[in-house]
Enzyme design. Structure first.
Site, PDB file in Angstrom:
ATOM      1  N   CYS A   1       1.826  -6.024  -3.346  1.00  0.00           N
ATOM      2  CA  CYS A   1       2.074  -6.110  -4.766  1.00  0.00           C
ATOM      3  C   CYS A   1       3.005  -5.149  -5.199  1.00  0.00           C
ATOM      4  O   CYS A   1       3.608  -4.753  -4.396  1.00  0.00           O
ATOM      5  CB  CYS A   1       0.635  -5.762  -5.428  1.00  0.00           C
ATOM      6  SG  CYS A   1      -0.133  -4.101  -5.309  1.00  0.00           S
TER       7      CYS A   1
ATOM      8  N   HIS B   1      -5.549   4.851  14.714  1.00  0.00           N
ATOM      9  CA  HIS B   1      -6.761   5.453  14.419  1.00  0.00           C
ATOM     10  C   HIS B   1      -7.591   4.788  13.584  1.00  0.00           C
ATOM     11  O   HIS B   1      -8.795   5.102  13.739  1.00  0.00           O
ATOM     12  CB  HIS B   1      -6.457   6.984  13.759  1.00  0.00           C
ATOM     13  CG  HIS B   1      -5.804   7.882  14.819  1.00  0.00           C
ATOM     14  ND1 HIS B   1      -5.418   9.141  14.175  1.00  0.00           N
ATOM     15  CD2 HIS B   1      -5.350   7.653  16.064  1.00  0.00           C
ATOM     16  CE1 HIS B   1      -5.033   9.848  15.512  1.00  0.00           C
ATOM     17  NE2 HIS B   1      -4.893   9.018  16.469  1.00  0.00           N
TER      18      HIS B   1
ATOM     19  N   THR C   1       3.188  -1.855  -6.240  1.00  0.00           N
ATOM     20  CA  THR C   1       3.008  -0.745  -5.338  1.00  0.00           C
ATOM     21  C   THR C   1       2.141  -0.586  -4.095  1.00  0.00           C
ATOM     22  O   THR C   1       2.310   0.170  -3.442  1.00  0.00           O
ATOM     23  CB  THR C   1       2.233   0.235  -6.290  1.00  0.00           C
ATOM     24  OG1 THR C   1       0.870  -0.438  -6.621  1.00  0.00           O
ATOM     25  CG2 THR C   1       3.079   0.657  -7.591  1.00  0.00           C
TER      26      THR C   1
ATOM     27  N   ASP D   1       0.940 -10.722  -5.183  1.00  0.00           N
ATOM     28  CA  ASP D   1       1.016 -10.957  -6.568  1.00  0.00           C
ATOM     29  C   ASP D   1       2.587 -11.068  -6.938  1.00  0.00           C
ATOM     30  O   ASP D   1       3.351 -11.005  -6.019  1.00  0.00           O
ATOM     31  CB  ASP D   1       0.161  -9.921  -7.381  1.00  0.00           C
ATOM     32  CG  ASP D   1       0.847  -8.632  -7.550  1.00  0.00           C
ATOM     33  OD1 ASP D   1       1.985  -8.355  -6.992  1.00  0.00           O
ATOM     34  OD2 ASP D   1       0.277  -7.882  -8.329  1.00  0.00           O
TER      35      ASP D   1
ATOM     36  N   HIS E   1     -12.382   7.268  17.440  1.00  0.00           N
ATOM     37  CA  HIS E   1     -12.062   6.706  16.034  1.00  0.00           C
ATOM     38  C   HIS E   1     -12.953   5.436  15.814  1.00  0.00           C
ATOM     39  O   HIS E   1     -13.258   5.057  14.840  1.00  0.00           O
ATOM     40  CB  HIS E   1     -10.546   6.152  16.164  1.00  0.00           C
ATOM     41  CG  HIS E   1      -9.593   7.183  16.473  1.00  0.00           C
ATOM     42  ND1 HIS E   1      -9.196   8.392  15.579  1.00  0.00           N
ATOM     43  CD2 HIS E   1      -8.931   7.588  17.733  1.00  0.00           C
ATOM     44  CE1 HIS E   1      -8.493   9.308  16.212  1.00  0.00           C
ATOM     45  NE2 HIS E   1      -8.297   8.606  17.443  1.00  0.00           N
TER      46      HIS E   1
HETATM   47  C1  RB5 Z   1       1.842  -5.742 -11.634  1.00  0.00           C
HETATM   48  O1  RB5 Z   1       2.870  -5.337 -12.355  1.00  0.00           O
HETATM   49  C2  RB5 Z   1       1.402  -4.695 -10.752  1.00  0.00           C
HETATM   50  O2  RB5 Z   1       0.560  -3.771 -11.713  1.00  0.00           O
HETATM   51  C3  RB5 Z   1       0.898  -4.852  -9.249  1.00  0.00           C
HETATM   52  O3  RB5 Z   1       1.617  -5.479  -8.726  1.00  0.00           O
HETATM   53  C4  RB5 Z   1       0.385  -3.740  -8.566  1.00  0.00           C
HETATM   54  O4  RB5 Z   1       1.318  -2.691  -8.320  1.00  0.00           O
HETATM   55  C5  RB5 Z   1      -0.920  -3.060  -8.783  1.00  0.00           C
HETATM   56  O5  RB5 Z   1      -1.376  -2.215  -8.164  1.00  0.00           O
END
Ligand code: RB5
Length: 152
Positions: A71, A104, A73, A14, A139
């Site tokens: 993304c 695993h 995080t 994203d 596993h």
């Molecule tokens: C976008 O701002 C952010 O929420 C997305 O990239 C991600 O980190 C969501 O889990």
């Protein structure tokens, strides 16, 4: 890197993971990997479940053996990808977690946070993810039970 270069690797992000995706793609190609960029294609805000679905569909239909989702995080992408049957998405923050995700958990999707890891660490993570084989044995029994737990 030991991964077969005949197998396509899907990658998607994203807007929060866009910069890291753009940094990784040329590096992956330099290493001989056939990388398919599924988007997004800019910094405009997009919804990560849509991008995760593009990759998981490609894995389900056999186009990709493995893929990378990024993304901000890595959390949203891993949650979204793991809703799809047969997908084992692992959010990794180190070479160790990426190696274990393959050894695993036979992870077929690597998730990272573009706002969490820098480019150098991301390369270590991808290297570990692509070069480590699944250990099988006990596993294999455990990962088979993951899909049994899906109720619909
Ligand atoms: C976008 O701002 C952010 O929420 C997305 O990239 C991600 O980190 C969501 O889990």
């Amino acid at each position: 890197m030991e991964q077969s270069t005949e197998q396509k690797l899907g990658i998607a992000s994203d807007h929060g993971g866009f910069a890291l995706k753009q940094e990784l793609i040329p590096w992956l190609k330099e290493r001989g990997l056939d990388v398919v960029d599924l988007g997004c294609h800019g910094l405009d805000s997009v919804d990560y479940p849509d991008l995760a679905s593009k990759l998981t569909q490609g894995i389900s239909n056999g186009e990709f053996a493995r893929g990378i989702l990024i993304c901000g995080t890595g959390l949203g992408m891993s949650m979204a990808a793991n809703r799809h049957l047969g997908i084992r998405a692992a959010l990794c923050t180190s070479g160790y977690t990426a190696r274990m995700a393959r050894a695993h958990n036979d992870a077929n999707v690597l998730c990272m946070g573009g706002r969490v890891v820098g480019g150098g660490l991301a390369q270590d993570i991808v290297d570990a993810f692509l070069s480590q084989d699944f250990e099988g044995g006990r596993h294999a029994r455990r990962i088979a039970r993951l899909d049994e737990a899906v109720t619909e």
